[in-house]
Design an enzyme around this catalytic site. Structure first.
Site, PDB file in Angstrom:
ATOM      1  N   ARG A 226       0.856  -1.184   0.000  1.00  0.00           N
ATOM      2  CA  ARG A 226       0.000   0.000   0.000  1.00  0.00           C
ATOM      3  C   ARG A 226       0.892   1.233   0.000  1.00  0.00           C
ATOM      4  O   ARG A 226       1.587   1.516   0.984  1.00  0.00           O
ATOM      5  CB  ARG A 226      -0.897  -0.018   1.244  1.00  0.00           C
TER       6      ARG A 226
ATOM      7  N   ALA B 179     -10.745  -7.577  -0.340  1.00  0.00           N
ATOM      8  CA  ALA B 179     -11.676  -6.446  -0.240  1.00  0.00           C
ATOM      9  C   ALA B 179     -11.528  -5.568  -1.466  1.00  0.00           C
ATOM     10  O   ALA B 179     -10.492  -5.593  -2.127  1.00  0.00           O
ATOM     11  CB  ALA B 179     -11.389  -5.622   1.015  1.00  0.00           C
TER      12      ALA B 179
ATOM     13  N   GLU C  28     -14.543  -9.190  -6.116  1.00  0.00           N
ATOM     14  CA  GLU C  28     -13.230  -8.935  -5.512  1.00  0.00           C
ATOM     15  C   GLU C  28     -12.573 -10.233  -5.038  1.00  0.00           C
ATOM     16  O   GLU C  28     -11.359 -10.395  -5.164  1.00  0.00           O
ATOM     17  CB  GLU C  28     -13.351  -7.930  -4.359  1.00  0.00           C
TER      18      GLU C  28
ATOM     19  N   GLU D  52      -9.005 -11.114  -6.671  1.00  0.00           N
ATOM     20  CA  GLU D  52      -7.808 -11.062  -5.821  1.00  0.00           C
ATOM     21  C   GLU D  52      -7.256 -12.432  -5.480  1.00  0.00           C
ATOM     22  O   GLU D  52      -6.061 -12.574  -5.234  1.00  0.00           O
ATOM     23  CB  GLU D  52      -8.108 -10.280  -4.535  1.00  0.00           C
TER      24      GLU D  52
ATOM     25  N   GLU E 138       0.074 -11.375  -2.606  1.00  0.00           N
ATOM     26  CA  GLU E 138       0.362 -12.739  -2.168  1.00  0.00           C
ATOM     27  C   GLU E 138      -0.868 -13.277  -1.437  1.00  0.00           C
ATOM     28  O   GLU E 138      -1.504 -12.540  -0.679  1.00  0.00           O
ATOM     29  CB  GLU E 138       1.523 -12.750  -1.176  1.00  0.00           C
TER      30      GLU E 138
END
Lengths: 177, 177
Positions: free
Chosen positions: A61, A73, A90, A94, A141
């Site tokens: 981030r 999320a 999502e 993801e 990951e």
């Protein structure tokens, strides 16, 4: 108590963030301004397999220049998108998983001081792996973790993302003795 | 993984919010922009009396036009303020209590997608009541709640503020069996 909104304007619209500024009247009659981010809303997912393990991500981030442990999320694609569809999309994007069984756990507010963001929390079970389809620039990951491992990450302060801690807390208080 | 910051600029500076925009280079060599709120940092407090009750607030938050259960918390007054001093000031301002015994529980990140905010979490004991000194426009109710009552607020989704759920979760995992 509440505050009466007198006026509202958009004071900034960037690539991603929108800032609103409201003029409000307080219960004592005085006036004040309230500045906050307008957010489209998001969903987060506690995905559990039949070995009682949970899907956890590790993701960079940039705002904090740190890799964070997080549950899957993401934001809604458009303002009226059903939060369950956001969650399903999502999770697939993801992690590559689809789930047959979905249950709503509740909702949370990550930033009540300066954003109107709401995150809806889902519990997903009966998982099946499909292909992932991550967006460009998403480097993620994926791990399977036990309840004890997740509790330990929170206890030791190695999981610090509040949407993830909060989603896990609501799940744990509803599903564990 | 990480992203290399190529440039940074302030794209908005409001009464309260500052928006940064960074140009970054991804590990694959591509370029992208990252837009996020710059935040000064904050502290939150789990304050416990000698009857094993905890101080909880209820406070109106205009961004969501809702009254929220929260633990006492607040921003630093200036960028280098020690987070413990922030915690001590905010506990006094919001609840009227001073504490003799302070322990750091950890830190949390409420908004990793679009803010660099960090909240430091403290556990405060040996409380003594002094006068409150709330800022103009702060309308706060103060409650004493038991552990069970706080767990129930989270379980039933009546406490949805993620800094408060997360602070409580870290406290609980470290202090309860």
């Amino acid at each position: 108590m509440s505050e009466k909104t007198i006026s509202q304007k958009i004071t900034f619209k960037g690539d991603f963030l929108t800032v609103l500024k409201d003029e409000v009247q307080l219960p004592n009659g005085n006036f004040a301004t309230r500045e906050y981010i307008h957010h489209i809303g998001a969903s987060a997912i506690i995905a559990q397999n039949n070995k009682n393990e949970f899907l956890l991500l590790k993701q960079y981030r940039h705002a904090l220049k740190t890799n964070f442990y997080e549950f899957p999320a993401g934001k809604r694609d458009f303002p009226d998108e059903d939060y369950l569809l956001t969650a399903q999309r999502e999770l697939l994007e993801e992690t590559g998983y689809r789930a047959k069984l979905w249950n709503k756990l509740g909702l949370i507010h990550p930033c009540i001081g300066y954003a109107d963001e709401v995150i809806h929390i889902y519990h997903a079970e009966q998982l099946e792996f499909h292909a992932t389809s991550r967006e460009e620039g998403e480097h993620i990951e994926v791990f399977w973790k036990t309840k004890k491992e997740i509790d330990d990450l929170i206890r030791s302060n190695n999981m610090t993302d509040t949407k993830s801690i909060s989603a896990w807390s609501i799940y744990s208080l509803n599903n564990c003795s």
